[in-house]
Motif scaffolding. Structure first.
Motif, PDB file in Angstrom:
ATOM      1  N   GLN A 605     -14.236  -7.060   3.188  1.00  0.00           N
ATOM      2  CA  GLN A 605     -14.169  -7.259   1.685  1.00  0.00           C
ATOM      3  C   GLN A 605     -13.182  -6.124   1.110  1.00  0.00           C
ATOM      4  O   GLN A 605     -13.568  -4.855   1.295  1.00  0.00           O
ATOM      5  CB  GLN A 605     -15.250  -7.259   1.052  1.00  0.00           C
ATOM      6  N   LEU A 606     -12.113  -6.466   0.678  1.00  0.00           N
ATOM      7  CA  LEU A 606     -10.988  -5.400   0.274  1.00  0.00           C
ATOM      8  C   LEU A 606     -10.540  -5.860  -1.054  1.00  0.00           C
ATOM      9  O   LEU A 606      -9.945  -4.717  -1.861  1.00  0.00           O
ATOM     10  CB  LEU A 606      -9.758  -5.509   1.216  1.00  0.00           C
ATOM     11  N   ARG A 613      -8.981   3.383   0.687  1.00  0.00           N
ATOM     12  CA  ARG A 613      -9.918   2.567   1.332  1.00  0.00           C
ATOM     13  C   ARG A 613      -9.707   1.107   2.258  1.00  0.00           C
ATOM     14  O   ARG A 613     -10.427   1.025   3.338  1.00  0.00           O
ATOM     15  CB  ARG A 613     -10.878   1.908   0.278  1.00  0.00           C
ATOM     16  N   ALA A 614      -8.971   0.495   1.852  1.00  0.00           N
ATOM     17  CA  ALA A 614      -8.569  -0.875   2.665  1.00  0.00           C
ATOM     18  C   ALA A 614      -8.090  -0.251   4.449  1.00  0.00           C
ATOM     19  O   ALA A 614      -8.307  -0.799   5.130  1.00  0.00           O
ATOM     20  CB  ALA A 614      -7.756  -1.571   2.166  1.00  0.00           C
ATOM     21  N   SER A 615      -7.100   0.871   4.104  1.00  0.00           N
ATOM     22  CA  SER A 615      -6.531   1.459   5.377  1.00  0.00           C
ATOM     23  C   SER A 615      -7.525   1.867   6.160  1.00  0.00           C
ATOM     24  O   SER A 615      -7.585   1.599   7.563  1.00  0.00           O
ATOM     25  CB  SER A 615      -5.632   2.273   4.930  1.00  0.00           C
ATOM     26  N   GLU A 616      -8.619   2.557   5.721  1.00  0.00           N
ATOM     27  CA  GLU A 616      -9.726   2.897   6.594  1.00  0.00           C
ATOM     28  C   GLU A 616     -10.389   1.901   7.135  1.00  0.00           C
ATOM     29  O   GLU A 616     -10.644   1.858   8.339  1.00  0.00           O
ATOM     30  CB  GLU A 616     -10.619   3.916   5.827  1.00  0.00           C
ATOM     31  N   LEU A 617     -10.708   0.735   6.431  1.00  0.00           N
ATOM     32  CA  LEU A 617     -11.633  -0.277   6.969  1.00  0.00           C
ATOM     33  C   LEU A 617     -10.826  -1.168   7.871  1.00  0.00           C
ATOM     34  O   LEU A 617     -11.447  -1.513   8.869  1.00  0.00           O
ATOM     35  CB  LEU A 617     -12.089  -1.186   5.822  1.00  0.00           C
ATOM     36  N   LEU A 618      -9.667  -1.360   7.582  1.00  0.00           N
ATOM     37  CA  LEU A 618      -9.102  -2.159   8.763  1.00  0.00           C
ATOM     38  C   LEU A 618      -8.690  -1.247   9.903  1.00  0.00           C
ATOM     39  O   LEU A 618      -8.500  -1.968  11.020  1.00  0.00           O
ATOM     40  CB  LEU A 618      -7.331  -2.658   7.861  1.00  0.00           C
ATOM     41  N   SER A 619      -8.179  -0.032   9.815  1.00  0.00           N
ATOM     42  CA  SER A 619      -8.074   0.713  10.961  1.00  0.00           C
ATOM     43  C   SER A 619      -9.625   0.539  12.046  1.00  0.00           C
ATOM     44  O   SER A 619      -9.329   0.550  13.012  1.00  0.00           O
ATOM     45  CB  SER A 619      -7.759   2.213  10.567  1.00  0.00           C
ATOM     46  N   HIS A 620     -10.566   0.569  11.135  1.00  0.00           N
ATOM     47  CA  HIS A 620     -11.877   0.613  11.893  1.00  0.00           C
ATOM     48  C   HIS A 620     -11.881  -0.718  12.743  1.00  0.00           C
ATOM     49  O   HIS A 620     -12.508  -0.650  13.742  1.00  0.00           O
ATOM     50  CB  HIS A 620     -13.103   0.714  10.739  1.00  0.00           C
ATOM     51  N   GLU A 621     -11.367  -1.678  12.045  1.00  0.00           N
ATOM     52  CA  GLU A 621     -11.523  -3.041  12.729  1.00  0.00           C
ATOM     53  C   GLU A 621     -10.410  -3.369  13.691  1.00  0.00           C
ATOM     54  O   GLU A 621     -10.234  -4.557  14.351  1.00  0.00           O
ATOM     55  CB  GLU A 621     -11.449  -4.249  11.559  1.00  0.00           C
ATOM     56  N   THR A 635      -5.850  -6.835  -5.557  1.00  0.00           N
ATOM     57  CA  THR A 635      -6.350  -7.969  -6.382  1.00  0.00           C
ATOM     58  C   THR A 635      -6.952  -8.877  -5.405  1.00  0.00           C
ATOM     59  O   THR A 635      -7.601  -9.865  -5.950  1.00  0.00           O
ATOM     60  CB  THR A 635      -5.428  -8.295  -7.515  1.00  0.00           C
ATOM     61  N   SER A 636      -6.113  -9.205  -4.615  1.00  0.00           N
ATOM     62  CA  SER A 636      -6.576 -10.172  -3.446  1.00  0.00           C
ATOM     63  C   SER A 636      -6.163  -9.844  -1.971  1.00  0.00           C
ATOM     64  O   SER A 636      -5.390  -9.135  -1.991  1.00  0.00           O
ATOM     65  CB  SER A 636      -5.878 -11.633  -4.056  1.00  0.00           C
ATOM     66  N   GLN A 637      -6.783 -10.607  -1.114  1.00  0.00           N
ATOM     67  CA  GLN A 637      -6.431 -10.677   0.114  1.00  0.00           C
ATOM     68  C   GLN A 637      -6.367 -11.781   1.100  1.00  0.00           C
ATOM     69  O   GLN A 637      -6.767 -12.599   0.496  1.00  0.00           O
ATOM     70  CB  GLN A 637      -7.515  -9.658   0.938  1.00  0.00           C
ATOM     71  N   TYR A 638      -5.656 -11.775   2.100  1.00  0.00           N
ATOM     72  CA  TYR A 638      -5.452 -12.765   2.820  1.00  0.00           C
ATOM     73  C   TYR A 638      -5.693 -12.362   4.346  1.00  0.00           C
ATOM     74  O   TYR A 638      -4.785 -11.428   4.792  1.00  0.00           O
ATOM     75  CB  TYR A 638      -4.500 -13.760   2.749  1.00  0.00           C
ATOM     76  N   PRO A 639      -6.666 -12.813   5.290  1.00  0.00           N
ATOM     77  CA  PRO A 639      -7.550 -13.797   4.914  1.00  0.00           C
ATOM     78  C   PRO A 639      -8.554 -13.495   4.105  1.00  0.00           C
ATOM     79  O   PRO A 639      -8.793 -12.267   3.959  1.00  0.00           O
ATOM     80  CB  PRO A 639      -7.940 -14.401   6.401  1.00  0.00           C
ATOM     81  N   ASN A 640      -9.590 -14.085   3.738  1.00  0.00           N
ATOM     82  CA  ASN A 640     -10.771 -13.974   3.031  1.00  0.00           C
ATOM     83  C   ASN A 640     -11.890 -13.271   3.652  1.00  0.00           C
ATOM     84  O   ASN A 640     -11.714 -13.099   4.977  1.00  0.00           O
ATOM     85  CB  ASN A 640     -11.176 -14.977   2.384  1.00  0.00           C
ATOM     86  N   GLU A 641     -12.659 -12.352   3.286  1.00  0.00           N
ATOM     87  CA  GLU A 641     -13.508 -11.639   3.769  1.00  0.00           C
ATOM     88  C   GLU A 641     -14.589 -12.630   4.832  1.00  0.00           C
ATOM     89  O   GLU A 641     -14.802 -13.909   4.487  1.00  0.00           O
ATOM     90  CB  GLU A 641     -14.822 -11.199   2.617  1.00  0.00           C
ATOM     91  N   GLY A 642     -14.833 -12.157   5.978  1.00  0.00           N
ATOM     92  CA  GLY A 642     -15.553 -12.821   6.853  1.00  0.00           C
ATOM     93  C   GLY A 642     -14.823 -13.320   7.867  1.00  0.00           C
ATOM     94  O   GLY A 642     -15.457 -14.165   8.879  1.00  0.00           O
ATOM     95  N   THR A 643     -13.434 -13.705   7.668  1.00  0.00           N
ATOM     96  CA  THR A 643     -12.800 -14.388   8.663  1.00  0.00           C
ATOM     97  C   THR A 643     -12.537 -13.810  10.070  1.00  0.00           C
ATOM     98  O   THR A 643     -12.336 -12.623   9.772  1.00  0.00           O
ATOM     99  CB  THR A 643     -11.266 -14.706   8.010  1.00  0.00           C
ATOM    100  N   TYR A 644     -12.812 -14.303  11.369  1.00  0.00           N
ATOM    101  CA  TYR A 644     -12.444 -13.645  12.445  1.00  0.00           C
ATOM    102  C   TYR A 644     -11.052 -13.753  12.975  1.00  0.00           C
ATOM    103  O   TYR A 644     -10.582 -14.752  12.832  1.00  0.00           O
ATOM    104  CB  TYR A 644     -13.344 -14.286  13.708  1.00  0.00           C
ATOM    105  N   LEU A 645     -10.553 -12.599  13.277  1.00  0.00           N
ATOM    106  CA  LEU A 645      -9.200 -12.488  13.509  1.00  0.00           C
ATOM    107  C   LEU A 645      -9.023 -11.974  14.942  1.00  0.00           C
ATOM    108  O   LEU A 645      -9.777 -11.076  15.339  1.00  0.00           O
ATOM    109  CB  LEU A 645      -8.343 -11.883  12.916  1.00  0.00           C
ATOM    110  N   PRO A 646      -8.076 -12.154  15.615  1.00  0.00           N
ATOM    111  CA  PRO A 646      -7.640 -11.541  17.083  1.00  0.00           C
ATOM    112  C   PRO A 646      -7.269  -9.857  16.494  1.00  0.00           C
ATOM    113  O   PRO A 646      -6.763  -9.775  15.417  1.00  0.00           O
ATOM    114  CB  PRO A 646      -6.206 -12.105  17.490  1.00  0.00           C
ATOM    115  N   LYS A 647      -7.522  -8.954  17.552  1.00  0.00           N
ATOM    116  CA  LYS A 647      -7.313  -7.545  17.337  1.00  0.00           C
ATOM    117  C   LYS A 647      -5.590  -7.439  16.903  1.00  0.00           C
ATOM    118  O   LYS A 647      -4.902  -8.220  17.780  1.00  0.00           O
ATOM    119  CB  LYS A 647      -7.888  -6.804  18.370  1.00  0.00           C
ATOM    120  N   ASN A 648      -5.594  -6.499  16.144  1.00  0.00           N
ATOM    121  CA  ASN A 648      -3.953  -6.164  15.756  1.00  0.00           C
ATOM    122  C   ASN A 648      -3.323  -7.343  14.977  1.00  0.00           C
ATOM    123  O   ASN A 648      -2.041  -7.384  14.583  1.00  0.00           O
ATOM    124  CB  ASN A 648      -3.166  -6.174  17.239  1.00  0.00           C
ATOM    125  N   SER A 649      -4.194  -8.275  14.402  1.00  0.00           N
ATOM    126  CA  SER A 649      -3.629  -9.286  13.595  1.00  0.00           C
ATOM    127  C   SER A 649      -3.245  -8.595  12.532  1.00  0.00           C
ATOM    128  O   SER A 649      -3.739  -7.531  11.699  1.00  0.00           O
ATOM    129  CB  SER A 649      -4.551 -10.332  13.341  1.00  0.00           C
TER     130      SER A 649
END
Length: 718
Positions: A605-606, A613-621, A635-649
């Motif tokens: 959730q970003l 903060r987003a940079s830290e969370l995404l780097s961790h994932e 103000t918004s993000q894509y994909p939404n929170e909880g979506t599963y993505l391949p690494k490095n997407s």
């Protein structure tokens, strides 16, 4: 002798008596007049004094003053500000009062105002002394409120601050021809600012004084009614994708004009409208940032006016051009609907076709010819000969009927000023009918073309395009709400479905192959129209595309005026835009292949966090990201929170700022030492790094626009 003396004496006595009588009567007249005047004054004072006093006071106190309304905002479909009026002040001087002050007080006032007005103390002193009896002189207009507020606390004698509003365009050139500008005469000019001025301008209030109860003077105020907010169908994110892509290709190929429109073919809503050359509405009468200061200053006044008129012009609705091969699907749809041909028919292209005996044949763009082709292949290959054979069986009246039903030769009624309607012939001979079939010798605006094209992919309906979805008053009352308007059905749904599928082959195998987007089914049509005079060999290149095939939800038109043939630039630009726009609109991929054993990451959730903060969370994932917009708040993000993505997407982070006036562009720090980097960003950004190495990476990246005094994170190497 004695009698003579006596007579003279008597005459003298008579003269003196006459003089005395005259003096008496004159004195009596003046005494009577003064008495009468005294009587009148006394009578007025005693009997009518209050009435006269009221009249005098009313004349003194009933002078109306105007309260300027705040001009309404213009926002995108998600209520992101594109144009707004913010509180500002005019600095007003009372020179007579200032000059009555002690010299030290005057000097203090001049010093304080010099910083606000950006003038020297001497200039302000001359300004005051030039009008020594004036009680009202405007020193400077439209100073930001945050500059004036501290001065209001100082109570400067002979100085006061008159409220006003300044028009701000925080996104600069963003959709500038669509928006228009607010000119120095206080009028909306071009685009939305002009077309919807009556809604945006508001109504002025009044301030006036009156005598009440014969003695008490009161001030009455009729408040101003602020202007309404115009809500556009434009999406800020989509517009940014379009502008970034178009500017990239403009820089590469340097066209004289360019246009792009992204539209919902099922409603007529315009998601993005781009026109080039462009301007900044905040500095609408200067093109220094577009041309460079040196070039701009070297132009004559007439040359500057010409450049400005070109920049203000909205190419999407005001420039007519020959659409070329992008018209071919519309011809085929009309022929199918009229049963002039059938889908199974085949065509033989030898490279040329004689239309009228004795007249030079019309060539196909492929000089050696395409050979035998199906209708689907003829569209995919953009074959001229096949189109000539189709139109040969269609009467001029039928062709013109469909041209008009598609909306050519008439405005689209998009609701913007200055819309052109293109040119059609009243009658068509064999040559004109042939050239029409390949999109030549008639003209269309980009808006007319994309609207007509939408009718062949949305089930056959010609819709009225629109850019304004709502108008909301300052009191949150709905003044206007748009709804889709269907003008007429042009072709049948069966014909529409057939064309939608045929045009997929254009992108899969034909001339539009550059528009192919992995994971999506895309259809479209390329266009290359030769400009007149033909001997100049200059062309307008374009691409019309849509997605997805099974249910077209978005259509785009890209036009470049005078760029080299064979580059595929319009289709490539379409692909780059849609690669971002389709996921943003949450249009599903054409297939849902399983990732298999690939490692997945979960989208955090970003929204409402910041980019750090987003940079830290995404780097961790293990996810990469792209920042879209201006500022650091997400103000918004894509994909939404909880979506599963391949690494490095790559995920999309949409940002916005609450303080557009503080936005600055981040410089490129890579290759600099930390000391050099800190010196470069001094007083603008903060670098939290004590290392003495060389900067090898930075966040945010160079070029991103963010609030002043924000942090730049750098990674160094010794």
């Amino acid at each position: 002798m004695r009698d003579q003396i006596r007579n003279q004496k008597n005459n003298l006595i008579l003269s003196r008596k006459r003089l005395n009588r005259r003096i008496f009567f004159i004195g009596l007249f003046f005494i009577s007049a003064m008495g009468y005047m005294g009587y009148q004054v006394t009578a007025i004072k005693i009997y009518n004094g209050k009435d006269y006093q009221k009249q005098v006071l009313n004349r003194m106190m009933s002078k109306d003053g105007q309260i300027n309304p705040q001009r309404g905002a213009i926002v995108d479909r998600n209520n992101k500000t594109i144009a707004a009026s913010v509180l500002s002040y005019h600095v007003i001087l009372d020179p007579k009062m200032v000059l009555e002050l002690q010299e030290s007080q005057q000097e203090s006032i001049y010093q304080t105002l010099s910083e606000v007005a950006k003038r020297s103390k001497e200039e302000i002193k001359k300004f005051v002394e030039a009008s020594p009896r004036s009680r009202y002189s405007i020193l400077v207009k439209n100073i930001d409120a945050d500059i004036i507020e501290p001065l209001k606390q100082k109570s400067l004698k002979g100085v006061w601050f008159e409220e006003s509003f300044t028009r701000k365009y925080p996104k600069g050139e963003f959709a500038s021809q669509l928006i228009g500008f607010y000119n120095k005469n206080g009028e909306g000019q071009y685009g939305i600012e002009q077309q919807y001025n009556d809604y945006i301008v508001g109504k002025a209030g009044r301030i006036f004084s009156q005598l009440q109860d014969e003695q008490i003077i009161t001030t009455e105020i009729k408040p101003a009614e602020n202007g309404a907010t115009v809500v556009l169908t434009i999406d800020e994110v989509i517009q940014q994708y379009v502008e970034n892509t178009m500017n990239k290709y403009i820089k590469e190929f340097n066209p004289i004009n360019a246009a792009a429109i992204i539209m919902n073919p099922n409603t007529g809503e315009i998601y993005s409208m781009f026109s080039y050359p462009s301007f900044n509405p905040s500095h609408y009468n200067v093109l220094e940032e577009q041309l460079g200061k040196e070039i701009w200053e070297s132009l004559t006044d007439s040359q500057k006016a010409e450049r400005l008129n070109s920049a203000w012009r909205n190419y999407t609705i005001q420039n007519s051009y020959e659409p070329g091969s992008t018209f071919k699907p519309l011809l085929v749809a009309a022929a199918l609907d009229e049963s002039i041909m059938n889908p199974e028919q085949k065509y033989i292209c030898n490279g040329t076709k004689v239309v009228v005996q004795g007249v030079a044949p019309i060539r196909c763009w492929k000089r050696e010819g395409h050979g035998e082709q199906t209708l689907e292949q003829a569209l995919a290959n953009s074959c001229n000969v096949a189109m000539l054979e189709i139109v040969e069986k269609m009467s001029s009246e039928t062709l013109l009927k469909y041209m008009e039903r598609y909306g050519f030769g008439q405005p689209t009624d998009i609701g913007l000023p200055g819309e052109e309607k293109g040119q059609l012939h009243q009658k068509l001979g064999p040559i004109e009918r042939a050239t029409y079939s390949i999109g030549q010798t008639f003209t269309s605006t980009p808006m007319q073309l994309i609207t007509a094209f939408s009718s062949i992919i949305n089930g056959g309906y010609l819709l009225q395009p629109y850019v304004v979805s709502q108008i909301i008053s300052d009191k949150d009352e709905m003044l206007y709400k748009a709804k889709p308007i269907t003008k007429r059905q042009v072709i049948t749904q069966e014909t529409s479905r057939l064309l939608v599928n045929y045009l997929k082959k254009v992108v899969d195998e034909g001339t539009g192959i550059h528009a192919n987007i992995n994971g999506y089914t895309v259809g479209g049509k390329t266009g290359t129209a030769q400009k007149r005079p033909l001997e100049d060999e200059k062309y307008v290149l374009s691409f019309l595309g849509y997605a997805p095939i099974n249910n077209p939800q978005v259509v785009g038109l890209i036009v470049f005026d005078e760029i080299p043939e064979g580059t595929g630039a319009p289709a490539r630009a379409f692909k780059e835009m849609m690669t971002n726009i389709l996921p943003y609109l949450e249009i599903d991929l054409a297939n849902s292949n399983q990732i298999g054993d690939a490692q997945l990451s979960k989208m955090p959730q970003l929204t409402n966090t910041d980019i750090y903060r987003a940079s830290e969370l995404l780097s961790h994932e293990g996810l990469a990201y792209e920042i879209i917009g201006v500022g650091k708040k997400i103000t918004s993000q894509y994909p939404n929170e909880g979506t599963y993505l391949p690494k490095n997407s790559i995920v999309k982070l949409y940002v916005q700022t609450e303080t557009p006036e503080s936005i600055m562009q981040i410089p490129d720090l890579q290759g600099l030492t930390v000391e050099e980097a800190k010196l470069l960003v001094k007083d603008t950004f903060v670098i939290n790094q004590d290392s003495r190495g060389v900067v090898v990476k930075q966040f945010p990246k160079a070029g991103h626009k963010i609030e002043k005094n924000s942090q730049i994170i750098v990674i160094t190497s010794e």
